[in-house]
Design an enzyme around this catalytic site. Structure first.
Site, short mmCIF file in Angstrom:
data_model
loop_
_atom_site.label_atom_id
_atom_site.label_comp_id
_atom_site.label_asym_id
_atom_site.label_seq_id
_atom_site.Cartn_x
_atom_site.Cartn_y
_atom_site.Cartn_z
N GLU A 18 0.85 -1.20 0.00
CA GLU A 18 0.00 0.00 0.00
C GLU A 18 0.88 1.24 0.00
OE1 GLU A 18 -3.38 0.09 -0.47
OE2 GLU A 18 -2.98 -2.02 -0.81
N TRP B 44 1.76 2.01 -3.38
CA TRP B 44 0.76 2.74 -4.19
C TRP B 44 1.03 4.24 -4.08
CZ3 TRP B 44 -2.32 1.65 -8.03
CH2 TRP B 44 -2.82 0.36 -8.19
N TRP C 247 -19.76 13.78 -20.45
CA TRP C 247 -20.10 14.00 -19.04
C TRP C 247 -21.44 14.71 -18.92
CZ3 TRP C 247 -17.07 11.06 -16.42
CH2 TRP C 247 -15.71 10.94 -16.73
N ASN D 72 -10.60 3.89 2.31
CA ASN D 72 -10.22 3.70 0.90
C ASN D 72 -11.31 2.98 0.09
OD1 ASN D 72 -8.32 3.71 -1.37
ND2 ASN D 72 -8.34 1.48 -1.06
N TRP E 226 -14.80 13.28 -13.39
CA TRP E 226 -14.02 12.92 -12.20
C TRP E 226 -13.32 14.12 -11.56
CZ3 TRP E 226 -8.64 13.62 -12.41
CH2 TRP E 226 -8.08 13.79 -13.69
N TRP F 151 -8.57 9.12 -8.44
CA TRP F 151 -9.70 9.54 -9.28
C TRP F 151 -9.57 9.03 -10.71
CZ3 TRP F 151 -14.43 10.77 -8.14
CH2 TRP F 151 -14.71 11.17 -6.84
P1 FAD Z 1 -3.57 2.22 4.94
O1 FAD Z 1 -4.44 1.14 4.41
O2 FAD Z 1 -3.10 2.10 6.33
O3 FAD Z 1 -2.36 2.34 3.94
C1 FAD Z 1 -1.05 2.75 4.33
C2 FAD Z 1 -0.62 3.96 3.54
O4 FAD Z 1 -0.43 3.62 2.17
C3 FAD Z 1 -1.63 5.08 3.55
O5 FAD Z 1 -1.52 5.85 4.71
C4 FAD Z 1 -1.29 5.82 2.26
O6 FAD Z 1 -0.20 6.72 2.45
C5 FAD Z 1 -0.83 4.70 1.35
N1 FAD Z 1 -1.94 4.24 0.50
C6 FAD Z 1 -2.84 3.28 0.78
N2 FAD Z 1 -3.67 3.09 -0.27
C7 FAD Z 1 -3.28 3.96 -1.23
C8 FAD Z 1 -3.74 4.26 -2.55
N3 FAD Z 1 -4.77 3.59 -3.10
N4 FAD Z 1 -3.12 5.23 -3.25
C9 FAD Z 1 -2.06 5.90 -2.72
N5 FAD Z 1 -1.58 5.65 -1.47
C10 FAD Z 1 -2.18 4.71 -0.74
N6 FAD Z 1 -4.63 8.94 -0.36
C11 FAD Z 1 -4.01 10.04 0.11
O7 FAD Z 1 -3.08 9.92 0.91
N7 FAD Z 1 -4.39 11.29 -0.29
C12 FAD Z 1 -5.42 11.48 -1.17
O8 FAD Z 1 -5.71 12.62 -1.53
C13 FAD Z 1 -6.11 10.34 -1.66
N8 FAD Z 1 -7.18 10.47 -2.48
C14 FAD Z 1 -7.82 9.34 -2.95
C15 FAD Z 1 -8.90 9.49 -3.83
C16 FAD Z 1 -9.56 8.37 -4.32
C17 FAD Z 1 -10.71 8.54 -5.27
C18 FAD Z 1 -9.14 7.08 -3.92
C19 FAD Z 1 -9.85 5.88 -4.44
C20 FAD Z 1 -8.07 6.92 -3.06
C21 FAD Z 1 -7.40 8.04 -2.56
N9 FAD Z 1 -6.31 7.92 -1.67
C22 FAD Z 1 -5.67 9.05 -1.22
C23 FAD Z 1 -5.75 6.59 -1.35
C24 FAD Z 1 -6.31 5.93 -0.08
O9 FAD Z 1 -7.70 5.99 -0.08
C25 FAD Z 1 -5.77 6.53 1.22
O10 FAD Z 1 -4.37 6.66 1.16
C26 FAD Z 1 -6.13 5.62 2.40
O11 FAD Z 1 -7.53 5.52 2.52
C27 FAD Z 1 -5.55 6.18 3.66
O12 FAD Z 1 -5.95 5.44 4.76
P2 FAD Z 1 -4.90 4.71 5.70
O13 FAD Z 1 -3.80 5.64 6.05
O14 FAD Z 1 -5.66 4.10 6.82
O15 FAD Z 1 -4.35 3.61 4.70
#
Ligand code: FAD
Length: 480
Positions: free
Chosen positions: A278, A281, A309, A344, A362, A385
């Site tokens: 993660e 990502w 759109w 997420n 989007w 997005w």
């Molecule tokens: P955990 O599950 O604990 O993951 C650990 C870390 O990995 C997170 O803290 C984050 O830094 C990173 N991570 C996890 N999933 C993703 C992912 N899909 N993409 C990128 N990094 C990820 N994340 C943001 O930090 N900022 C945003 O502006 C953002 N916008 C998003 C918009 C959309 C439409 C979607 C689908 C996802 C977005 N995310 C964003 C990714 C993700 O949703 C969040 O990082 C995650 O929900 C954070 O929760 P957590 O710290 O508990 O994640």
């Protein structure tokens, strides 16, 4: 003793901060934050982000005080601000940790030249990423555009350096800066919805570390199984701390590796490996943004530029404020508006609903998230997005359209998440909580739900909306 200005940006911490560490080893340190609201093309920090930033800067200032230093606050063009500051404080060097947003790269590159021309030494460091975008490439030397091979390459690459401790003491320069402003000048307006943010979060390095420690002790073991469940505390909730740099990705990476017994003990598919992936990502988002700088405003798949759109303000507002009639979407949007964060899985479902069920561009979603997320991050938000819309790197296949009812039933099986954010559905029993319009009248009455009055009827029929989206997607697929 030489004086170095340390320009803090998205690295609001003392530990594992390479710029701060290098400056402290050199001599006196002058820490500064410049609120940059002048750089062309910059994504101005959104409302929730500003709320977080103020608290985080206050925490950083307190931490600096404990080490005999303090944070100087400035506003405006960083080039002008840093040049004046260097002259006033008789500093001969400026250091910062690199940022990777396209506008920040352009600004910092120009700034490096102009400060160097004035006789200052300028050094930048990597404090924000495990793998900088130009260090990971395919066998033919190209950037990656698909996540899985990118993640594999990162996992095979030499391990990111171990995190360094915070400097124990900082020397302050003998000459004080002449111009600086206070927190109230920098943040003159209160974020109107800040009460919920304050109840949900404590910005700053100390809290980032205690959250991480608790995550490793209590949540990590089941992370692989529970990370998709918005109804339980199954993820780290570290994203805002990582975005603002209160915790470095190296601290998270090595902390998780230490907890599972080291890289050799990583089991594919088990929680620790899933968590590291993660974090990758996040790295992938920066990798792509660096190599495709117009990604925040242009679909990676050009055919999407012709997507038909809809442009319905009422539908957009219903989505923004959690009044679509689909409980999992509405719960997510209200969690976002109240706490500045959304799980997420729900980000994906709510995003898909806006783009595919309502056929809204989007970018409307990305902008709303940008203003409301405390973790609003140009790389991750754009990647998320474009993924949801199906137009980005490694995007969901165009025909994948989340069914909001099935997603709710699968990932919030008891309806606890929905009930928490939609109190008007609190008494609706389980078989109906993700689809209230299917409940018999007597059940609705007993639960105190009056559809169209206490809770909206669905804005669109998902089956029909899905058909419309597939038609539109087919059309642009053929146009491509
Ligand atoms: P955990 O599950 O604990 O993951 C650990 C870390 O990995 C997170 O803290 C984050 O830094 C990173 N991570 C996890 N999933 C993703 C992912 N899909 N993409 C990128 N990094 C990820 N994340 C943001 O930090 N900022 C945003 O502006 C953002 N916008 C998003 C918009 C959309 C439409 C979607 C689908 C996802 C977005 N995310 C964003 C990714 C993700 O949703 C969040 O990082 C995650 O929900 C954070 O929760 P957590 O710290 O508990 O994640």
């Amino acid at each position: 003793m030489p004086t170095t200005i340390v320009w803090f940006r998205q690295d609001l911490r003392l530990a594992d901060n390479p710029a701060l560490r290098a400056a402290a080893e050199r001599g006196a340190v002058l820490p500064v934050y410049v609120l940059d609201d002048t750089t062309p093309g910059a994504w101005t920090i959104g409302g929730a982000g500003r709320w977080w930033l103020r608290q985080s800067l206050e925490a950083l200032d307190r931490a600096l005080h404990e080490r005999g230093s303090r944070l100087v606050l400035l506003q405006g063009d960083p080039g002008v601000a840093l040049t004046r500051l260097a002259a006033a404080a008789e500093a001969d060097s400026v250091m910062w940790n690199r940022a990777y947003e396209p506008f920040a790269i352009a600004r910092d590159t120009a700034l490096k030249t102009s400060l160097t021309d004035r006789g200052l030494s300028v050094v930048s460091h990597n404090g924000a990423l495990l793998f900088e975008p130009w260090t990971v490439a395919t066998q033919t030397g190209q950037p990656y555009s698909v996540y899985t091979p990118f993640a594999k390459a990162c996992l095979k690459a030499p391990a990111p350096p171990s995190p360094a401790p915070a400097p124990v003491r900082l020397h302050t320069p003998e000459v004080s800066p002449t111009e600086e402003i206070g927190f109230d000048d920098l943040f003159p307006t209160r974020v109107v919805w800040s009460q919920g943010l304050a109840a949900a979060w404590s910005p700053g390095e100390t809290k980032a570390h205690s959250t991480f420690t608790r995550f490793v002790a209590d949540i990590l073991e089941d992370y692989g199984d529970k990370r998709n469940r918005p109804d339980v505390e199954g993820t780290s909730r570290l994203s805002p701390h990582l975005h603002w740099g209160e915790l470095s990705p190296r601290q998270a990476w090595h902390g998780v590796l230490a907890a599972c017994g080291g890289a050799e003990a990583l089991d594919p598919g088990r929680s620790s490996e899933v968590y590291l992936k993660e974090l990758l990502w996040r790295e992938f988002g920066y990798h792509i943004l660096f190599h495709v700088p117009d990604l925040p405003t242009a679909p990676l798949k050009p055919a999407f530029a012709h997507f038909p759109w809809a442009d319905d303000k009422d539908n957009r507002n219903a989505w923004r404020f959690g009044r679509t009639g689909y409980p999992i979407v509405d719960a997510g949007m209200r969690q976002l508006r109240t706490t500045g964060w959304m799980h997420n899985r729900v980000r994906m479902v709510a995003g898909s609903f806006l783009v595919k069920d309502l056929l809204e561009d989007w970018q409307h979603g990305a902008c709303w998230f940008w203003d409301n997320l405390v973790d609003a991050d140009l790389a991750s938000n754009t990647l998320g997005w474009q993924w949801v819309a199906g137009c980005g790197p490694d995007a969901a296949p165009y025909f994948r359209i989340f069914n909001p009812v099935k997603q709710g039933e699968k990932f919030d099986p008891d309806g606890a998440y929905v009930r928490r954010w939609l109190p008007e559905l609190e008494r609706l029993p389980q078989p109906y909580v993700h689809a209230p319009w299917t409940a018999p009248k007597s059940v609705l009455a007993e639960a105190g739900v009056s559809l169209g009055t206490t809770y909206p009827t669905p804005l669109v029929d998902h089956g029909e909306a899905r058909g419309r989206a597939l038609d539109a997607l087919q059309r642009i697929k053929h146009a491509a």
